[in-house]
Design an enzyme around this catalytic site. Structure first.
Site, PDB file in Angstrom:
ATOM      1  N   ASP A 116       2.397  -2.777  -4.031  1.00 55.77           N
ATOM      2  CA  ASP A 116       1.492  -3.547  -3.180  1.00 55.77           C
ATOM      3  C   ASP A 116       1.559  -3.010  -1.759  1.00 55.77           C
ATOM      4  O   ASP A 116       2.362  -2.131  -1.448  1.00 55.77           O
ATOM      5  CB  ASP A 116       1.856  -5.039  -3.220  1.00 55.77           C
ATOM      6  CG  ASP A 116       3.215  -5.314  -2.603  1.00 55.77           C
ATOM      7  OD1 ASP A 116       3.289  -6.102  -1.649  1.00 55.77           O
ATOM      8  OD2 ASP A 116       4.227  -4.731  -3.071  1.00 55.77           O
ATOM      9  N   HIS A 175       3.273   1.547 -11.371  1.00 56.22           N
ATOM     10  CA  HIS A 175       2.411   0.503 -10.815  1.00 56.22           C
ATOM     11  C   HIS A 175       2.225   0.722  -9.310  1.00 56.22           C
ATOM     12  O   HIS A 175       3.178   0.657  -8.532  1.00 56.22           O
ATOM     13  CB  HIS A 175       3.070  -0.858 -11.076  1.00 56.22           C
ATOM     14  CG  HIS A 175       2.329  -2.027 -10.517  1.00 56.22           C
ATOM     15  ND1 HIS A 175       1.301  -2.645 -11.182  1.00 56.22           N
ATOM     16  CD2 HIS A 175       2.467  -2.697  -9.353  1.00 56.22           C
ATOM     17  CE1 HIS A 175       0.843  -3.655 -10.463  1.00 56.22           C
ATOM     18  NE2 HIS A 175       1.534  -3.700  -9.345  1.00 56.22           N
ATOM     19  N   ASP A 229       5.842   3.197 -19.623  1.00 59.21           N
ATOM     20  CA  ASP A 229       5.173   3.926 -18.535  1.00 59.21           C
ATOM     21  C   ASP A 229       3.692   3.557 -18.519  1.00 59.21           C
ATOM     22  O   ASP A 229       2.832   4.353 -18.891  1.00 59.21           O
ATOM     23  CB  ASP A 229       5.365   5.435 -18.728  1.00 59.21           C
ATOM     24  CG  ASP A 229       4.777   6.236 -17.565  1.00 59.21           C
ATOM     25  OD1 ASP A 229       4.640   5.663 -16.464  1.00 59.21           O
ATOM     26  OD2 ASP A 229       4.455   7.424 -17.770  1.00 59.21           O
ATOM     27  N   GLU A 243       7.056  -0.437 -11.618  1.00 60.00           N
ATOM     28  CA  GLU A 243       6.608  -0.360 -10.234  1.00 60.00           C
ATOM     29  C   GLU A 243       7.462   0.655  -9.483  1.00 60.00           C
ATOM     30  O   GLU A 243       8.536   1.055  -9.939  1.00 60.00           O
ATOM     31  CB  GLU A 243       6.704  -1.738  -9.556  1.00 60.00           C
ATOM     32  CG  GLU A 243       5.999  -1.801  -8.211  1.00 60.00           C
ATOM     33  CD  GLU A 243       5.824  -3.232  -7.707  1.00 60.00           C
ATOM     34  OE1 GLU A 243       5.074  -3.403  -6.733  1.00 60.00           O
ATOM     35  OE2 GLU A 243       6.429  -4.148  -8.268  1.00 60.00           O
TER      36      GLU A 243
END
Length: 610
Positions: free
Chosen positions: A207, A533, A581, A590
């Site tokens: 993020d 991620h 994965d 992530e």
């Protein structure tokens, strides 16, 4: 001020990220036709030869794990790229391995000192992935693991000349439309009535939030890596013009240039004089609502918000800034002085506000990073301030802390952003200070004892992982790497080779000698993670975007299965095999700054020669 009792948290990013599950499923369903499909999880092979897929150092340990139910030793052959047998022997039967659910044999070819590329190991009709044997094995990983941080920078264009054309992008979060920050960010309702310029720093993970407690740990590890290298005569490898950063050539070691980008951000998060709770640090800044995948940083249209200050964030700032004041002093005295001033103000503010905790419920748009115990942060910050200043008030804070004498500060699962007591011990054990000789000897012995415990854990396993079987949690690779750094510090303190061996075998696990035969580091190994991620490195969802760059480490096996993809694809997995994965599996796959930081630390250690 009374300090709470010790506790041992797991150090996950926060299970509250489960709130993004539905969002990620929507993103997965809307992936364009032709995008890479999710990689299927690897089933436990009835027979396999698992190696460090990058390779081994000529003067280091060279061990592999063979998956086999055989109860008798098996012959093995080490072959060079031409197929010639370079060494041979028989395996050692290890038997049942609890973490992987497999039966294991060990191959040890450490006595072989040849060098070259394309070696393979064959056992019982199965052949390993190819690997190298060379002294400069980790030079590339040292640079690439550090380049991760440049590419996670907020508030600056990422240049093709440094990162490669696929990774170049405009600056994110400078208030240029559609961005709405981070140059004048308001607080969430009820926290403050002003805005702050909190540009810069590193995006935390997949993020685009920025969290002081995670940033504090990660930047500390980068600077600590340089400080350790300087103590041991290896600073030149991290010096000026050694890394791909825009500041190269400025006369300052590149690793310190990179760390400064985050340190400047951390100090911007400090509440200014004249405001309520001046000197404290805002806990985090991120979007008001979770963004979908993919979202390029410069295209993020969500409002940005500052979240309430916390004692933990304030002490992270105090510790990192105090370390900065000491390490940067020979290179930029003015910046070092600014760091020390910030550290002193943060310490005083934390003392005045010792129980301001970040709530677990604050998880809309970003992770909560909650922490109910801050005695460990007080100890770490005091240790850094004392190591830098030598002042009695910080020494007294160190010696009066229960973390200074507790026997269980080094948890088997490793330290983390939520468990920073070990950092205080490491600082006091390695940086010259004025502790009495007996006290200093005890602190150093505690680090060595922790390393011995990690070696015992490794010796009892088929894959030699410095992590117990119940330690495969969110970000387990970060925990593994952190324990590897403890082993390396013990090697510095004692010069006993077994600790270097343990640190290097930690890298073996991360680079493919594990239950899945999976190198968790992008670009390193024949079967390496590539769909971590991330909102920009999101090729699996958008073929126009890149996979993560080389040197990015995945979070790793997580028996909690805290995302929908893992829950669907990995039911019943053995703890060390709970990984896939797939970009949607944020609880296993992530990336994060606090996982890449110990990888970079270990790679720099492993790359040292002489």
């Amino acid at each position: 001020m009374s300090l709470p009792l010790l506790r041992r948290p797991r150090g996950t990013r926060a299970a509250t990220a489960l709130l993004t599950g539905a969002l990620l499923l929507i993103a997965a369903q809307s992936a364009p036709a032709g995008a890479d499909s999710p990689t299927a999880p690897a089933a436990a092979a009835p027979s396999a030869v698992q190696v460090n897929q990058l390779g081994y150092l000529p003067d280091g340990p060279k061990r592999a794990t063979v998956v086999s139910a055989s109860t008798t030793a098996l012959p093995w052959q080490l072959r060079d790229a031409a197929g010639r047998t370079a060494a041979s022997g028989t395996t050692t039967v290890r038997g049942a391995d609890a973490a992987s659910g497999q039966s294991a044999h060990l191959v040890d070819f450490s006595a072989y000192r040849g060098t070259g590329t394309g070696y393979t190991l064959t056992v019982d009709g199965r052949t390993s992935h190819p690997f190298d044997l060379r002294a400069n094995l980790y030079d590339g990983l040292r640079a690439d693991a550090m380049s991760f941080f440049y590419q996670q920078r907020s508030g600056i264009p990422i240049e093709a000349s440094l990162a490669g054309a696929d990774y170049a992008r405009p600056a994110g979060h400078l208030g240029v439309a559609p961005n709405r920050g981070d140059t004048a960010v308001p607080c969430v309702s009820g926290v403050c009535d002003y805005t702050r310029d909190v540009r810069g720093g590193w995006y935390d993970a997949g993020d685009q939030g920025k969290y002081v407690v995670n940033g504090g740990l990660a930047v500390w590890q980068l600077v600590n890596s340089f400080e350790r290298a300087k103590r041991t005569g290896h600073a030149a490898a991290l010096g000026d013009a050694t890394l791909r950063v825009p500041e190269r050539g400025n006369g300052i070691p590149d690793v310190l240039d990179e760390a400064r980008w985050e340190l400047e951000f951390l100090m911007r998060m400090q509440i200014p004089e004249g405001k309520p709770r001046a000197g404290m640090a805002f806990h985090k800044v991120h979007d008001a609502a979770w963004t979908g995948l993919p979202t390029r940083p410069e295209q993020d249209a969500e409002p940005r918000e500052l979240h309430a200050p916390s004692t933990a964030a304030t002490l992270n700032l105090a510790a990192a800034a105090a370390q900065c004041a000491r390490v940067y002093a020979p290179y930029d005295a003015a910046f070092a002085a600014r760091c020390l001033d910030s550290a002193r103000r943060a310490w005083a503010a934390a003392r005045a506000n010792p129980g301001v905790l970040a709530p677990a419920s604050d998880s809309t748009g970003g992770g909560a990073y909650d922490d109910s115990e801050v005695g460990d942060e007080f100890y770490w910050a005091a240790a850094e301030l004392y190591a830098t200043t030598g002042e009695a008030r910080y020494r007294d804070a160190v010696t009066s802390s229960p973390y200074h004498t507790a026997s269980d500060v080094f948890a088997p699962v490793g330290f983390s952003w939520q468990d920073t007591g070990p950092l205080g011990r490491i600082v006091l054990a390695t940086v010259p200070n004025g502790l009495p000789a007996t006290d200093l000897a005890r602190v150093r012995a505690s680090v060595v004892s922790a390393a011995d415990a990690r070696l015992s854990t490794m010796a009892a396993q088929g894959y030699a992982v410095p992590l117990p079987a119940d330690g495969y949690v969110w970000g387990s690779n970060g925990q593994v790497a952190n324990n590897g750094t403890v082993l390396a510090v013990a090697y510095e303190l004692t010069e006993q080779r077994r600790y270097r061996t343990g640190a290097l075998e930690t890298l073996d696990y991360l680079l493919g000698r594990n239950a899945l035969g999976q190198s968790y580091v992008t670009g390193y190994g024949e079967r390496a993670s590539q769909n971590q991620h991330h909102r920009f490195w999101a090729h699996q969802y958008d073929a126009s975007l890149p996979n993560p760059p080389a040197g990015s480490i995945a979070g790793g096996a997580n028996s909690g299965l805290q995302d929908p993809v893992a829950q669907e694809k990995l039911p019943g997995c053995a703890p060390a095999a709970c990984y896939i994965d797939d970009i949607g599996s944020y609880s296993t796959n992530e990336v994060a700054i606090n996982w890449n930081a110990p990888l970079a630390w270990l790679a720099a250690f492993a790359a040292e020669r002489g």
